[in-house]
Design an enzyme around this catalytic site. Sequence first.
Site, PDB file in Angstrom:
ATOM      1  NE  ARG A  67     -59.906  -5.286  29.706  1.00 22.65           N
ATOM      2  CZ  ARG A  67     -59.434  -5.345  28.477  1.00 22.65           C
ATOM      3  NH1 ARG A  67     -59.838  -6.308  27.667  1.00 22.65           N
ATOM      4  NH2 ARG A  67     -58.564  -4.459  28.033  1.00 22.65           N
ATOM      5  CE  LYS A 111     -61.284  -1.933  28.469  1.00 19.06           C
ATOM      6  NZ  LYS A 111     -61.412  -1.293  29.788  1.00 19.06           N
ATOM      7  CG  HIS A 144     -58.667   3.707  36.101  1.00 17.63           C
ATOM      8  ND1 HIS A 144     -57.817   3.060  36.960  1.00 17.63           N
ATOM      9  CD2 HIS A 144     -57.996   3.810  34.925  1.00 17.63           C
ATOM     10  CE1 HIS A 144     -56.691   2.776  36.341  1.00 17.63           C
ATOM     11  NE2 HIS A 144     -56.767   3.222  35.106  1.00 17.63           N
ATOM     12  CG  ASN A 176     -61.889   0.321  34.979  1.00 19.98           C
ATOM     13  OD1 ASN A 176     -61.013   0.715  34.212  1.00 19.98           O
ATOM     14  ND2 ASN A 176     -62.942  -0.362  34.572  1.00 19.98           N
ATOM     15  CG  HIS A 228     -61.232   7.923  33.698  1.00 20.18           C
ATOM     16  ND1 HIS A 228     -61.842   6.736  33.359  1.00 20.18           N
ATOM     17  CD2 HIS A 228     -59.988   7.841  33.200  1.00 20.18           C
ATOM     18  CE1 HIS A 228     -60.987   5.972  32.690  1.00 20.18           C
ATOM     19  NE2 HIS A 228     -59.860   6.624  32.583  1.00 20.18           N
ATOM     20  NE  ARG A 288     -66.871  -3.658   5.402  1.00 23.99           N
ATOM     21  CZ  ARG A 288     -66.984  -3.517   4.089  1.00 23.99           C
ATOM     22  NH1 ARG A 288     -66.207  -4.210   3.283  1.00 23.99           N
ATOM     23  NH2 ARG A 288     -67.870  -2.692   3.595  1.00 23.99           N
ATOM     24  CD  GLU A 306     -64.065  -2.721  31.770  1.00 21.23           C
ATOM     25  OE1 GLU A 306     -63.039  -2.528  31.083  1.00 21.23           O
ATOM     26  OE2 GLU A 306     -64.605  -1.839  32.438  1.00 21.23           O
ATOM     27  CE  LYS A 309     -55.188  -4.655  30.312  1.00 16.90           C
ATOM     28  NZ  LYS A 309     -55.231  -3.296  29.862  1.00 16.90           N
ATOM     29  CG  HIS A 337     -54.453   7.601  32.696  1.00 16.44           C
ATOM     30  ND1 HIS A 337     -55.809   7.656  32.934  1.00 16.44           N
ATOM     31  CD2 HIS A 337     -54.102   6.293  32.847  1.00 16.44           C
ATOM     32  CE1 HIS A 337     -56.247   6.430  33.200  1.00 16.44           C
ATOM     33  NE2 HIS A 337     -55.238   5.594  33.164  1.00 16.44           N
ATOM     34  CD  GLU A 357     -52.855   2.474  35.108  1.00 15.44           C
ATOM     35  OE1 GLU A 357     -53.400   1.497  35.651  1.00 15.44           O
ATOM     36  OE2 GLU A 357     -53.494   3.394  34.556  1.00 15.44           O
TER      37      GLU A 357
HETATM   38  N1  GLY Z   1     -56.975  -0.319  31.128  1.00 12.93           N
HETATM   39  C1  GLY Z   1     -58.011  -1.118  31.591  1.00 12.93           C
HETATM   40  C2  GLY Z   1     -58.321  -2.260  30.695  1.00 12.93           C
HETATM   41  O1  GLY Z   1     -57.599  -2.512  29.738  1.00 12.93           O
HETATM   42  O2  GLY Z   1     -59.314  -2.921  30.889  1.00 12.93           O
END
Ligand code: GLY
Length: 386
Positions: free
Chosen positions: A255, A157, A262, A259, A266, A135, A251, A241, A280, A199
């Site tokens: 945040r 993430k 992206h 993107n 993507h 958990r 997000e 970041k 990527h 990036e």
């Molecule tokens: N890679 C985008 C983020 O971490 O929000």
Amino acid sequence: MPSIVYSNVAQAGAQRKVRIDLPGREYEILIGVGILNDAGRFIAQRLGAGLCGVVSDENVAGHHLKTLEASMRAEGRFKGSVVLRPGEATKRFGELERLSESLLEMGLERGDLVVAFGGGVIGDLAAFAASILRRGVRYVQIPTSLLAQVDSSVGGKTGINTRQGKNLIGTFHQPSLVIADIDVLKTLPEREMRAGYAEVAKYGLIGDAEFFAWLEANWSGVFAHEPDVLMKAVETSVRAKAALVIADEKEAGQRGLLNLGHTFGHALEAATGYSDRLLHGEGVSIGVVLAFELSERLGLCERGSARRVADHLSGVGLPTLISDISGPPLDAEELIRLMAQDKKVRQGRMTFVLVRGIGKAFLTQAVDIEIVRSLLLEKCGEGLEN
Ligand code: GLY
């Protein structure tokens, strides 16, 4: 964003710290030269009791696992290592199951730590496993690719890919510590280094025009692994970041600026089957140029900005055109369909990150999809006449 001046500070053992101040989930990002040797000590000093179960891949393990294990053994913190196959295909349910069971078999307990030692794939998968193991156990990110150091290791993430798309299954689970040693980037293949650089440049394009201009003047030092230059590039990226993660952990809004490029990127990755045809970061490189071109077409941004961005990214050796992607030509309608499946679609409307100039990104859902379609039709057709 305050600029950081470096001058001969990035010697072996040099270290910079960035803090993520999320109430109850605070952690530090340590950025340095040769600091992998001290990883065991940093963990012991900061995270109290607990043994470490390391997760890595064959490429990273071949170069650096002995160093990491030795630093953990020196502190009496090493429990075991699991070494997985490298590549995006490892980020799936089957591997998550195998990894979780390996960590349980290793005897990792609730107070122990998972250590994600690799690039974005290992970081996302190991962090996901940590978030569900017993958990939820704590974990440490030790990113070994430029992309992971400046982006995926920070912000919590986690996730895996499914047939339906990338990162559609996952959690938010913040790490307890991030240790980014720029020395390990020396063993990173040049193509991966370039992909990560997309990036880095992205942070300048989102909100720091001065940083983008600095990159235009100093990018060769990044690829020459000049410690001062690389430290500044990584630290500035991580600070940018960190600010967005602190402002909007889950997000809900800001945040999403991360993107930039992206939504297009993507779709390009999906259309090329998440294969070696397009990494990527390469998709992000083409995607940010498309985002600038779309912004120009919509009259939001001064003409010439997209050219400047494309010139810089192609100058470092990144693809910037859809037609730069090897293999069969891509279909604009297929790209639109893939973009419509993006996680960022809300109530049927696509969210775009557009720009009012370099360093002036913003989020919007008010984009006429016909303009996007005509841009993609034109871009997919480029180069076909040759
Ligand atoms: N890679 C985008 C983020 O971490 O929000």
